[in-house]
Design an enzyme around this catalytic site. Structure first.
Site, PDB file in Angstrom:
ATOM      1  N   GLY A 272     -34.956 -24.352 -38.422  1.00 39.61           N
ATOM      2  CA  GLY A 272     -35.875 -24.829 -39.680  1.00 39.61           C
ATOM      3  C   GLY A 272     -35.498 -24.209 -41.047  1.00 39.61           C
ATOM      4  N   GLY A 273     -36.392 -24.208 -41.854  1.00 40.91           N
ATOM      5  CA  GLY A 273     -36.167 -23.439 -43.167  1.00 40.91           C
ATOM      6  C   GLY A 273     -35.790 -21.966 -42.894  1.00 40.91           C
TER       7      GLY A 273
ATOM      8  N   GLY B   5      -0.684 -28.874 -59.208  1.00 39.06           N
ATOM      9  CA  GLY B   5      -2.114 -28.298 -59.580  1.00 39.06           C
ATOM     10  C   GLY B   5      -2.664 -27.185 -58.784  1.00 39.06           C
ATOM     11  N   ALA B   6      -2.252 -26.937 -57.746  1.00 37.02           N
ATOM     12  CA  ALA B   6      -2.412 -25.878 -56.632  1.00 37.02           C
ATOM     13  C   ALA B   6      -1.674 -24.495 -57.210  1.00 37.02           C
ATOM     14  CB  ALA B   6      -2.040 -26.181 -55.308  1.00 37.02           C
TER      15      ALA B   6
HETATM   16  C1  HXC Z   1     -45.374 -18.558 -32.588  1.00 36.78           C
HETATM   17  C2  HXC Z   1     -43.634 -18.490 -30.955  1.00 36.78           C
HETATM   18  C3  HXC Z   1     -42.872 -19.059 -31.847  1.00 36.78           C
HETATM   19  C4  HXC Z   1     -43.543 -19.648 -33.089  1.00 36.78           C
HETATM   20  C5  HXC Z   1     -42.033 -18.956 -29.983  1.00 36.78           C
HETATM   21  N1  HXC Z   1     -43.141 -18.379 -29.751  1.00 36.78           N
HETATM   22  N2  HXC Z   1     -41.832 -19.518 -31.203  1.00 36.78           N
HETATM   23  N3  HXC Z   1     -45.175 -18.055 -31.299  1.00 36.78           N
HETATM   24  N4  HXC Z   1     -44.769 -19.167 -33.337  1.00 36.78           N
HETATM   25  N5  HXC Z   1     -42.681 -20.158 -34.012  1.00 36.78           N
HETATM   26  C6  HXC Z   1     -43.658 -17.706 -28.597  1.00 36.78           C
HETATM   27  C7  HXC Z   1     -43.876 -18.608 -27.549  1.00 36.78           C
HETATM   28  O1  HXC Z   1     -45.167 -19.110 -27.463  1.00 36.78           O
HETATM   29  C8  HXC Z   1     -43.716 -17.588 -26.462  1.00 36.78           C
HETATM   30  O2  HXC Z   1     -44.969 -16.777 -26.371  1.00 36.78           O
HETATM   31  C9  HXC Z   1     -42.546 -16.573 -26.924  1.00 36.78           C
HETATM   32  O3  HXC Z   1     -42.614 -16.756 -28.368  1.00 36.78           O
HETATM   33  C10 HXC Z   1     -41.355 -16.924 -26.216  1.00 36.78           C
HETATM   34  O4  HXC Z   1     -41.174 -18.265 -26.398  1.00 36.78           O
HETATM   35  P1  HXC Z   1     -40.365 -19.253 -25.414  1.00 36.78           P
HETATM   36  O5  HXC Z   1     -40.491 -20.610 -25.857  1.00 36.78           O
HETATM   37  O6  HXC Z   1     -40.951 -18.918 -23.994  1.00 36.78           O
HETATM   38  O7  HXC Z   1     -38.930 -18.823 -25.187  1.00 36.78           O
HETATM   39  P2  HXC Z   1     -37.629 -19.475 -25.143  1.00 36.78           P
HETATM   40  O8  HXC Z   1     -37.754 -20.454 -24.051  1.00 36.78           O
HETATM   41  O9  HXC Z   1     -36.439 -18.607 -25.390  1.00 36.78           O
HETATM   42  O10 HXC Z   1     -37.717 -20.329 -26.274  1.00 36.78           O
HETATM   43  C11 HXC Z   1     -37.536 -19.903 -27.709  1.00 36.78           C
HETATM   44  C12 HXC Z   1     -37.580 -21.152 -28.779  1.00 36.78           C
HETATM   45  C13 HXC Z   1     -39.031 -21.818 -28.595  1.00 36.78           C
HETATM   46  C14 HXC Z   1     -36.543 -22.045 -28.573  1.00 36.78           C
HETATM   47  C15 HXC Z   1     -37.454 -20.491 -29.966  1.00 36.78           C
HETATM   48  O11 HXC Z   1     -39.826 -20.959 -28.531  1.00 36.78           O
HETATM   49  C16 HXC Z   1     -39.305 -22.673 -29.585  1.00 36.78           C
HETATM   50  O12 HXC Z   1     -39.097 -23.875 -29.895  1.00 36.78           O
HETATM   51  N6  HXC Z   1     -40.181 -22.047 -30.623  1.00 36.78           N
HETATM   52  C17 HXC Z   1     -40.768 -22.945 -31.629  1.00 36.78           C
HETATM   53  C18 HXC Z   1     -39.746 -23.101 -32.777  1.00 36.78           C
HETATM   54  C19 HXC Z   1     -40.178 -23.887 -33.943  1.00 36.78           C
HETATM   55  O13 HXC Z   1     -40.434 -25.007 -33.759  1.00 36.78           O
HETATM   56  N7  HXC Z   1     -40.569 -22.938 -34.893  1.00 36.78           N
HETATM   57  C20 HXC Z   1     -41.177 -23.540 -36.128  1.00 36.78           C
HETATM   58  C21 HXC Z   1     -39.543 -23.915 -36.904  1.00 36.78           C
HETATM   59  S1  HXC Z   1     -40.364 -24.479 -38.620  1.00 36.78           S
HETATM   60  P3  HXC Z   1     -45.576 -16.565 -24.895  1.00 36.78           P
HETATM   61  O14 HXC Z   1     -46.845 -15.756 -25.194  1.00 36.78           O
HETATM   62  O15 HXC Z   1     -45.751 -17.623 -24.028  1.00 36.78           O
HETATM   63  O16 HXC Z   1     -44.398 -15.720 -24.303  1.00 36.78           O
HETATM   64  C22 HXC Z   1     -40.034 -23.310 -39.267  1.00 36.78           C
HETATM   65  C23 HXC Z   1     -40.436 -23.513 -40.822  1.00 36.78           C
HETATM   66  C24 HXC Z   1     -39.763 -22.293 -41.625  1.00 36.78           C
HETATM   67  O17 HXC Z   1     -39.627 -22.109 -38.801  1.00 36.78           O
HETATM   68  C25 HXC Z   1     -39.879 -22.768 -42.996  1.00 36.78           C
HETATM   69  C26 HXC Z   1     -39.389 -21.972 -43.763  1.00 36.78           C
HETATM   70  C27 HXC Z   1     -39.363 -22.534 -45.343  1.00 36.78           C
END
Ligand code: HXC
Length: 513
Positions: free
Chosen positions: A169-170, A403-404
């Site tokens: 993401g961002g 040019g290079a």
């Molecule tokens: C809160 C999160 C989290 C998040 C993971 N966790 N991502 N908690 N916010 N963004 C937590 C899970 O709930 C889990 O908690 C623990 O972290 C480990 O995650 P798992 O899924 O069990 O691990 P894994 O299988 O290794 O997968 C990792 C992952 C997946 C691929 C990163 O967790 C995932 O897809 N997370 C969401 C990613 C996402 O969509 N993020 C937002 C992106 S948008 P528990 O307690 O169950 O262990 C963004 C915008 C930024 O970031 C904008 C900036 C401008």
């Protein structure tokens, strides 16, 4: 007092545990170090001082008040690497997947402010699921606070991002603004939208690794500058990279002790093939010039027709930009221009002198190049060299066409010293192409057109395929024996050590983006 000290000790022990022992163990099972181990291996022994170990998040939604982990998923602090001050943050995947909450972001921002005020590099060890989903816009605001600081620090202190887990993401935009990105093979990935969104929107089926793994970004997109086989390798590479870079934009480049010796390098005379169309490996030229084993290549597997990287010459850091005849004959294309321009600008930000090794047949023709804006991208490199105020030296090893020739750090755009080897060919184009154009009528009407072409080609080559016309005009300062290249460069860079240039006052230039 004893009781209060006991409370402190217990809290610090709790902070060290991140999301708990089981989750720390899970990191190891995935082949990753924990955040604390990464910091431990990066910093000099006993030098790390942690800041904000007792910070906790302020979120109260979704039962979050029940889940508190000291440090809130990021370790921040300062210490030394090879005796030099650096600031480091390491995201802890064991706490909510290393996700970025408002307080997690505040900790990073506090560290960035300190690094900027005190003029020392900032290193980010990223391992995060992105925005803390439970915190909504507070988390997004935290990201923007970091991006803003990345930009304020750009060109003032070096910023290095290691991506050692997810970065989606961002969240990718903080590393993208920093000077260097390093990705760990197999355990890291970076993308703006993940495979699921890609499937929904474009119907493409792709894995995380294919979409944004280290290999993809090292070869296809050029997003990452370095890759590492595992976390320890990544840390070694960060330490090595730092060794070439000054602390900040006011600082001089690091220098290792150097004892002058015989700087003559016989092997340099044997590298260029007799036939000007045969390739040779420019990396052998680099190795023959710089201090032994000091070349550290950046973006090695991306746009391989140009080579960029750091090295040491007489102990001092330099940046090298070199055409690579082994790949696409060393031609300049869109990706090579972007890669080199970014590297030149980094070196110029941080006072790292530039050495250009030139063997370039021109810009790559074709619709693909034109439609992908070779005009704008080639101009980027031209702009980057032209605005650079660091000492700049060019050695033309063979071709410098069209040019290079102008773009590759020519005298005309501000290079300080321009050398050429005797086999250099400095011309508008190669002898065959030139003869076909300017003697077309004569060749066409000849009894034996092929023989005529050959005759004209030889005459043209004799006149222009050499460095002496350019030397006669002063565009080349000296035609040198290749074996003397290292000695000449050591002396010339020493001569340029106190170079200063005052540019016209302006807010900032407008580099073609
Ligand atoms: C809160 C999160 C989290 C998040 C993971 N966790 N991502 N908690 N916010 N963004 C937590 C899970 O709930 C889990 O908690 C623990 O972290 C480990 O995650 P798992 O899924 O069990 O691990 P894994 O299988 O290794 O997968 C990792 C992952 C997946 C691929 C990163 O967790 C995932 O897809 N997370 C969401 C990613 C996402 O969509 N993020 C937002 C992106 S948008 P528990 O307690 O169950 O262990 C963004 C915008 C930024 O970031 C904008 C900036 C401008």
């Amino acid at each position: 007092m004893d009781q209060k000290l006991n409370i402190l000790t217990a809290k610090l022990a709790e902070a060290k545990l991140g999301g708990g022992q089981n989750r720390l163990d899970t990191q190891h099972k995935k082949g990753k170090l924990t955040a604390r181990e990464r910091v431990h291996f990066l910093m000099d022994p006993d030098s790390f001082e942690e800041i904000g170990a007792l910070v906790t998040h302020r979120s109260t939604d979704f039962g979050m008040e029940e889940q508190q982990y000291l440090g809130d998923g990021v370790i921040t602090g300062y210490g030394t690497v090879a005796g030099r001050l650096v600031y480091v943050f390491a995201q802890d995947f064991t706490v909510f997947g290393g996700s970025l909450s408002e307080t997690h972001a505040e900790k990073i921002c506090k560290l960035m402010d300190l690094a900027l005020k005190n003029g020392a590099p900032l290193i980010g060890l990223n391992d995060s699921g992105g925005a803390r989903i439970q915190e909504g816009v507070n988390s997004l605001g935290g990201y923007a606070d970091i991006f803003f600081r990345n930009v304020q620090a750009s060109g003032v202190i070096p910023q290095i991002s290691a991506v050692m887990g997810p970065c989606a993401g961002g969240a990718v935009y903080s590393p993208a603004i920093t000077d260097f990105i390093l990705m760990v093979e197999g355990s890291s990935y970076m993308f703006v939208t993940g495979p699921n969104v890609v499937k929904t929107v474009t119907n493409e089926t792709v894995t995380s690794e294919e979409l944004g793994g280290a290999g993809t970004h090292a070869t296809k997109s050029g997003v990452t500058h370095l890759t590492a086989s595992n976390d320890i390798d990544a840390i070694h590479k960060i330490i090595k990279l730092l060794s070439y870079i000054p602390q900040n934009c006011q600082d001089k480049v690091p220098a290792l002790p150097f004892v002058p010796g015989d700087e003559y390098r016989d092997q340099l005379a044997a590298l260029i093939p007799e036939n000007a169309n045969q390739p040779y490996d420019m990396k052998e030229v680099i190795e023959g010039i710089v201090d032994a084993a000091s070349f550290f290549e950046v973006q090695e597997n991306y746009a391989e027709n140009i080579v960029v990287g750091f090295a040491r010459l007489a102990g001092r850091s330099i940046g090298i930009v070199a055409n690579q005849p082994m790949n696409l004959a060393g031609v300049l294309d869109v990706n090579a221009s972007k890669k080199a321009a970014r590297f030149v600008r980094f070196c110029d930000c941080f006072n790292i002198p530039l050495l250009v090794l030139e063997d370039v047949p021109g810009f790559l023709p074709g619709t693909d190049q034109e439609w992908n804006a070779i005009i704008t991208n080639g101009a980027k490199l031209l702009y980057a060299f032209s605005e650079a105020t660091v000492p700049r030296i060019t050695v033309i090893t063979r071709k410098a066409y069209g040019g290079a020739y102008d773009v590759m750090n020519s005298k005309h755009i501000g290079a300080d010293m321009n050398f050429a080897w005797p086999c250099a060919e400095i011309a508008v184009m190669g002898a065959k192409g030139a003869s076909e154009i300017i003697f077309k009528k004569e060749i066409d009407s000849a009894v034996d057109p092929s023989a005529k072409l050959l005759e004209k080609e030889q005459a043209y080559a004799e006149k222009f395929a050499n460095p002496y016309r350019a030397a006669a005009r002063g565009f080349i300062d000296e035609v040198i024996d290749p074996r003397e290249t290292r000695r000449k460069l050591i002396k010339a860079f020493a001569m340029l050590e106190n170079k200063t240039i005052a540019r016209p006052k302006r807010k900032h230039g407008n580099i073609p983006m």
